[in-house]
Design an enzyme around this catalytic site. Structure first.
Site, PDB file in Angstrom:
ATOM      1  N   HIS A  32       0.765  -0.994  -0.118  1.00  0.00           N
ATOM      2  CA  HIS A  32       0.048  -0.007  -0.159  1.00  0.00           C
ATOM      3  C   HIS A  32       0.923   1.042  -0.044  1.00  0.00           C
ATOM      4  CE1 HIS A  32      -3.582   2.550   1.239  1.00  0.00           C
ATOM      5  NE2 HIS A  32      -2.678   3.148   1.808  1.00  0.00           N
ATOM      6  N   GLU A  33       1.909   1.369   1.036  1.00  0.00           N
ATOM      7  CA  GLU A  33       2.722   2.776   1.065  1.00  0.00           C
ATOM      8  C   GLU A  33       3.650   2.678  -0.212  1.00  0.00           C
ATOM      9  OE1 GLU A  33       1.735   4.678   3.412  1.00  0.00           O
ATOM     10  OE2 GLU A  33       0.481   3.256   4.289  1.00  0.00           O
TER      11      GLU A  33
ATOM     12  N   HIS B  92       1.679   4.493  -2.626  1.00  0.00           N
ATOM     13  CA  HIS B  92       1.837   6.147  -2.539  1.00  0.00           C
ATOM     14  C   HIS B  92       3.391   6.410  -2.976  1.00  0.00           C
ATOM     15  CE1 HIS B  92      -1.791   6.862  -0.126  1.00  0.00           C
ATOM     16  NE2 HIS B  92      -1.349   5.988   0.754  1.00  0.00           N
TER      17      HIS B  92
ATOM     18  N   GLU C 196      -4.851   7.877  -2.538  1.00  0.00           N
ATOM     19  CA  GLU C 196      -5.272   6.699  -2.179  1.00  0.00           C
ATOM     20  C   GLU C 196      -5.782   5.634  -3.238  1.00  0.00           C
ATOM     21  OE1 GLU C 196      -5.747   5.053   0.820  1.00  0.00           O
ATOM     22  OE2 GLU C 196      -4.395   6.529   1.481  1.00  0.00           O
TER      23      GLU C 196
END
Ligand code: ZN
Length: 501
Positions: free
Chosen positions: A263-264, A267, A293
């Site tokens: 997830h990160e 980003h 997101e």
């Protein structure tokens, strides 16, 4: 060359330098700084914020911005965008009396501490008075900026996602509610049980870190331009396109750290994909919370929880954890990481129920800002909505209304971005599948081609385009939440052997 812009540049560079220093301290606070440093460091951060405020609201800066706006033809596209962002920032800060700005900063600094204690002690009453004050301040600040007849909640929403006001979001969330709530009920009634017990166990932290680093790199994170650290809650920080930092945390659920790293990394790829021309300027970041997101949740869910993604790398994971996963087949593993289980905590929610957690926050937040709800009534309405939409009821406020930090920081209007991002991602996915052999690329382990596509169509624009514009330019269509619903009902319908309506 534009004279006014040249004279504006040193101010811009100073503003960015103060901003970078502030961000670096904040990152340090969450990762490496010793526990007792916080109080003294907060003073430094306060001074840096003040200096930033001073530069942005400097009368000379305003005059130069005015001149630039009169000579837009002689500025490049990037310069015009920087001037536009700066003017917006000045306007936003300037309409608040300096004394109130300072009071509010102190109030929220105090409030996050009170919130953390209240959450720990499961005591809503100790947080309620300070939350009331924050709501009042937030409304007052929004009223300073509201155009005639504009709803205060719209002013707040605009800060996070331009072009998505209450009217648009009401439609969006209504669609989710009408289709996902009954679909979830069907899944629960199907009687299908998925086993994911193997994801919990004695997963050594060092092994989790090693595999986390592998997967960060596998999806495209560049350790020459980024680092990975540990913090209580995973997050991403970026100083510029050569320094992007992600964090994760470890516990005995291996999927927590695994998917938060992916997830990160999503980003981080966004920020690493910002071109040199834009980085360290006011337009050199991801365009919005929602689009950010969309990238992180795209990597975490659409890619990371896809069976094809795991085909080339599942063995690698098994090699890292032979005792825990050696006898778990790829199919069992993929089912396990996609198990749907309505729960009380947003950050631990599965892909399907996640946006229902956000829907609840949106409905409540809107009522709170529009005076249809008193702060005292929050715990009950929160629990009622969880029961209605997710079929679970929190037994205490720590697992209910006190779980998120956002309101204690004065962030109203932030939550919808989480759901919007997921929906943007699904729309992009639908579009990409028509343009490339997406699943084939995953099976070959070629994430790079997907990453390059995202960079070319999204990342490289920074804040030059709004998220809505990006979606239109990439997919040829305006935002359409139906892609998200279809993606979820198709994927989870198949997994649970349930037909969507
Ligand atoms: Zn995120």
């Amino acid at each position: 060359m534009n004279n006014a812009y040249e004279r504006l540049k040193p101010y811009l560079e100073r503003a960015m330098a103060f901003q970078s220093a502030k961000i670096l301290f904040e990152w340090d606070n969450e990762t490496l700084a010793p526990r007792e440093a916080e109080k003294n460091t907060t003073r430094v951060v306060g001074i840096l914020s003040g200096e930033y405020f001073n530069v942005v609201t400097d009368p000379q800066v305003k005059e130069l911005v005015r001149q630039c706006k009169e000579e837009t033809d002689s500025l490049t596209q990037v310069e015009n965008a920087v001037v536009r962002e700066l003017a917006k920032e000045t306007e936003k800060l300037e309409c608040i009396p300096k004394e109130e700005y300072r009071q509010f900063a102190e109030l929220t600094a105090r409030a996050t501490g009170i919130w953390a204690r209240a959450k720990k002690d499961n005591d809503f009453d100790s947080f309620a008075p300070v939350l009331k004050e924050i709501v009042e301040y937030t409304k007052k600040f929004a009223s300073y900026r509201a155009k005639e007849g504009q709803r205060l909640y719209d002013v707040m929403l605009e800060d996070y996602e331009k072009g998505f006001d209450v009217k648009t979001l009401d439609r969006f969330f209504q669609t989710l509610k009408d289709q996902l709530v009954p679909f979830l009920k069907k899944l629960r009634d199907s009687g299908v049980e998925i086993d994911n017990s193997f994801l919990t166990g004695d997963y050594k932290e060092a092994d989790q870190e090693a595999i986390g680093r592998f997967f960060a790199e596998y999806v495209g994170f560049d350790f020459d331009r980024g680092v990975m650290a540990v913090s209580a809650h995973p997050f991403t920080t970026n100083l510029h396109n050569k320094d992007v930092r992600i964090t994760t945390s470890y516990n005995d659920h291996v999927d927590d750290s695994l998917f938060s790293v992916i997830h990160e990394s999503g980003h981080a790829l966004y920020e690493l994909g910002i071109p040199d021309e834009l980085t360290q300027t006011l337009v050199g970041q991801g365009t919005s919370m929602g689009m950010h997101e969309s990238q992180s949740r795209f990597f975490e869910n659409i890619i990371g929880r896809n069976e094809n993604f795991w085909i080339p790398v599942y063995e690698k994971l098994q090699d890292q954890f032979p005792d825990q996963l050696g006898s778990v087949t790829l199919k069992q593993f993929v089912r396990g990481i996609n198990k749907v289980e309505p729960s009380l905590i947003r950050t631990q929610a599965d892909e399907l129920t996640y946006s229902l957690h956000v829907l609840i926050r949106y409905e409540i937040e809107k009522m709170l800002i529009e005076d249809q709800l008193k702060v005292e009534e929050l715990p009950k309405i929160w629990a009622d909505k969880y029961e209605e939409y997710l079929g679970v009821r929190p037994q205490c406020v720590s697992e209910g209304v006190l779980q998120d930090i956002h309101w204690s920081q004065g962030s109203f209007g932030y939550f919808p971005s989480y759901a919007l991002g997921s929906a943007f991602g699904a729309q992009l996915y639908h579009d990409m599948k028509g343009k490339m052999d997406f699943e084939g690329l995953l099976r070959k382990g070629d994430i790079k081609t997907i990453g390059e596509y995202l960079k070319e169509h999204i990342h490289k624009y920074g804040k030059l385009k709004t998220s809505r514009q990006i979606l239109k330019d990439v997919t040829g269509e305006d935002f359409d939440p139906q892609y998200y619903i279809d993606y979820l009902t198709e994927k989870y319908g198949k997994l649970y052997g349930v037909e969507a309506d």
